[in-house]
Design an enzyme around this catalytic site. Structure first.
Site, PDB file in Angstrom:
ATOM      1  CG  HIS A 131      -1.641   1.311   1.571  1.00  0.00           C
ATOM      2  ND1 HIS A 131      -3.123   1.640   1.199  1.00  0.00           N
ATOM      3  CD2 HIS A 131      -1.134   2.504   2.171  1.00  0.00           C
ATOM      4  CE1 HIS A 131      -3.322   2.559   1.378  1.00  0.00           C
ATOM      5  NE2 HIS A 131      -2.411   3.374   2.013  1.00  0.00           N
ATOM      6  CD  GLU A 132       1.931   3.432   3.606  1.00  0.00           C
ATOM      7  OE1 GLU A 132       2.445   4.431   3.128  1.00  0.00           O
ATOM      8  OE2 GLU A 132       0.945   3.211   4.536  1.00  0.00           O
ATOM      9  CG  HIS A 135       0.309   6.160  -0.498  1.00  0.00           C
ATOM     10  ND1 HIS A 135      -0.939   6.862  -0.857  1.00  0.00           N
ATOM     11  CD2 HIS A 135      -0.123   5.462   0.651  1.00  0.00           C
ATOM     12  CE1 HIS A 135      -1.750   6.643  -0.146  1.00  0.00           C
ATOM     13  NE2 HIS A 135      -1.318   5.686   0.757  1.00  0.00           N
ATOM     14  CD  GLU A 207      -4.549   6.287   2.648  1.00  0.00           C
ATOM     15  OE1 GLU A 207      -4.314   5.243   2.976  1.00  0.00           O
ATOM     16  OE2 GLU A 207      -3.637   7.177   2.636  1.00  0.00           O
TER      17      GLU A 207
END
Length: 285
Positions: A131-132, A135, A207
């Site tokens: 997930h990071e 980003h 998100e």
């Protein structure tokens, strides 16, 4: 594409709000000054936002020898996502969480707290770190820094206007002056509120996109869903230890789950989407 369009429109709205605030305060000159000030602030956030955030949380850079599991997972995900290897950090706090920062993939950093390393399984941690990395890939770290900077400028200017109006620095003593003071006080209240709402809307939309992209990178959407369940509970019920670094409201949007539970009274002011909805979307993939 839908989320990126929404983000672009929200950033444009935030910039437009800044221009309006400057114009209301000082006409064309005020608008130009506010816009130039925003450019200067954005230049600083572009080059130094990652260093500021990492220093704020006393993050310690680690190597593959010092944190083999964490470093190895990030390395594997970077290769899978076709991204440069980011720097890897650990934040000394029992709060289970993680965040990414940096102006672009070539200058990125991924940070995990000591609490998240203790709480999650290897596969769940991989889902979080994917997930990071999403980003980083989507350049959300730069988008969030720009949004936070513009919102900060609006809030700062509005605060200055409020005190100037209260102490007679704006407007005169006649009827029009009184009306001006009321108008400026209203501006001082509404502008920061609108800026905050727009900034948080940008954070929430990014998100969802990072969840989806992160699930593709890790190929384990169920692992990220499971991790979010644990993190939602853990961020509320973790026991603070001596020496724990405390989260800041200004950087709460950077974490994978909101580190400041109970700070928002309405969904309008959430820094993150509702976790249950994020989990539902992941499990539907």
């Amino acid at each position: 594409m839908g989320n990126m369009t929404k983000t672009t429109l929200l950033l444009a709205s935030l910039t437009g709000l800044l221009v309006i605030v400057g114009q209301m305060i000082g006409g064309t000159s005020g608008m130009i000054i506010a816009f130039i000030f925003a450019i200067v602030m954005n230049f600083g956030s572009y080059w130094y936002s990652d260093k500021i955030v990492l220093k704020m949380y006393h993050a310690q850079e680690v190597t593959s020898a010092e944190a083999p599991q964490l470093y190895g997972i990030v390395q594997k995900l970077a290769m899978r996502a076709n991204l440069p290897m980011p720097k890897v950090y650990i934040v000394n706090t029992s709060m289970p969480n993680a965040f990414a920062t940096g102006r672009d993939p070539q200058h990125a950093a991924v940070a995990a707290t000591s609490g998240i390393l203790e709480l999650l399984t290897a596969e769940e941690l991989e889902g979080v770190l994917a997930h990071e990395m999403a980003h980083v890939k989507n350049r959300d770290t730069l988008i969030s820094a720009v949004a936070a900077t513009i919102a900060g400028v609006i809030t700062m200017v509005a605060t200055w206007v409020k005190w100037a109006a209260i102490f007679g620095g704006i407007g005169g003593r006649d009827d029009n002056g009184a009306n001006n003071i009321i108008g400026f006080l209203a501006l001082a209240i509404v502008a920061p509120l609108a800026a905050t709402i727009i900034q948080l809307a940008i954070s929430r939309s990014r998100e969802f996109a990072a969840d989806e992209e992160g699930a593709r990178i890790s190929q384990k959407p169920w692992a990220l869903a499971s991790a979010l369940e644990k993190l939602e509970y853990g961020s509320t019920h973790y026991r603070q230890r001596r020496g724990d670094v405390q989260p800041s409201q200004t950087t709460a949007h950077m974490f994978i789950v909101n580190p400041l539970k109970g700070s928002s009274l309405m969904n309008l002011f959430r820094t993150h989407p509702v976790t249950e909805e994020r989990i539902r979307r992941l499990r539907a993939m």
